[in-house]
Design a protein around this motif. Structure first.
Motif, short mmCIF file in Angstrom:
data_model
loop_
_atom_site.label_atom_id
_atom_site.label_comp_id
_atom_site.label_asym_id
_atom_site.label_seq_id
_atom_site.Cartn_x
_atom_site.Cartn_y
_atom_site.Cartn_z
N ARG A 91 76.81 14.76 29.14
CA ARG A 91 76.82 15.19 30.83
C ARG A 91 77.98 15.18 31.46
NH1 ARG A 91 71.31 14.61 33.98
NH2 ARG A 91 72.84 16.55 34.98
N ALA A 92 78.46 15.72 32.10
CA ALA A 92 79.60 14.60 33.06
C ALA A 92 80.06 15.92 34.09
CB ALA A 92 81.47 15.13 32.16
N ASP A 93 80.48 15.19 35.30
CA ASP A 93 81.00 15.18 36.51
C ASP A 93 82.58 16.22 36.13
OD1 ASP A 93 79.80 15.48 38.68
OD2 ASP A 93 80.73 13.97 39.44
N LEU A 94 82.85 17.34 36.57
CA LEU A 94 84.03 18.40 35.57
C LEU A 94 84.56 18.92 37.38
CD1 LEU A 94 86.39 19.58 33.88
CD2 LEU A 94 84.50 21.42 33.61
N THR A 95 85.85 18.68 37.55
CA THR A 95 86.32 18.79 38.98
C THR A 95 87.58 19.51 38.27
OG1 THR A 95 85.90 17.35 40.21
CG2 THR A 95 88.03 18.45 41.11
N LEU A 96 88.07 20.96 38.66
CA LEU A 96 89.00 21.71 38.62
C LEU A 96 90.44 22.11 38.94
CD1 LEU A 96 87.32 24.94 36.86
CD2 LEU A 96 88.10 22.75 35.76
N ARG A 97 91.16 21.97 38.87
CA ARG A 97 92.05 21.88 40.01
C ARG A 97 92.33 22.70 40.48
NH1 ARG A 97 96.59 19.42 35.84
NH2 ARG A 97 97.48 21.40 35.97
N PRO A 98 92.93 22.51 41.35
CA PRO A 98 92.78 24.26 42.53
C PRO A 98 94.30 24.62 41.58
CG PRO A 98 93.15 22.03 43.96
CD PRO A 98 93.88 21.43 42.43
#
Length: 167
Positions: A91-98
């Motif tokens: 499990r991970a926290d994923l943030t996509l670039r704009p």
């Protein structure tokens, strides 16, 4: 097996004291099974399995029942859980670039269809950066927009490559 048999068989794999967040137990689910409320029973069994580790046979029976009921989302989730048990899961926290800052301008599908490459710290034999592949499931969202953030579940395609690589 037919749907009721699969759901009954799966429910027998759940410890009696197991309960959902709403304190529903296997006994409550049996009431839905007796009244042929199979979709409700399936959803509640999924909820029970999400809170507690259950065996591969449990998820396989739910997946087969969901397939027979033609419940695509439930089927995908139950098959996904089978993959997690076979291959492990991160499990991970994923943030996509704009979109303005990245090549990706479209949202990513959230239900286990993507197989992105991940830099988890491995090097190639030549000492260069190497990437590993894992299937991606976005929790609680059908897709993730560029610039968006979510908790994701990763199932490695080569589990041995991931052992000890993430913590």
């Amino acid at each position: 097996m037919d749907v009721p048999e699969l759901l009954e068989s799966a429910s027998l794999l759940v410890p009696e004291e197991t309960a959902t967040e709403n304190d529903l137990t296997v006994r409550d689910i049996w009431n839905y099974l007796v009244h042929d409320e199979w979709e409700i029973a399936l959803g509640l069994l999924e909820d029970l399995g999400d809170g507690h580790p259950l065996p591969l046979a449990f998820w396989a029976k739910l997946a087969e029942a969901a397939d027979l009921l033609r419940l695509e989302r439930s089927s995908a989730w139950c098959h996904w859980r089978c993959s997690e048990i076979r291959n492990g899961m991160v499990r991970a926290d994923l943030t996509l670039r704009p979109a303005a800052e990245a090549r990706r301008t479209m949202p990513i599908a959230g239900h286990g269809v993507l197989r992105p490459m991940w830099d988890i710290g491995h090097l190639s034999p030549a000492g260069e950066r190497a990437v590993d592949i894992a299937l991606l499931w976005v929790e609680d969202m059908p897709f993730l927009e560029p610039g968006g953030r979510a908790t994701v579940r990763l199932v490695p395609l080569t589990p041995s490559q991931w052992k000890g690589a993430v913590g």
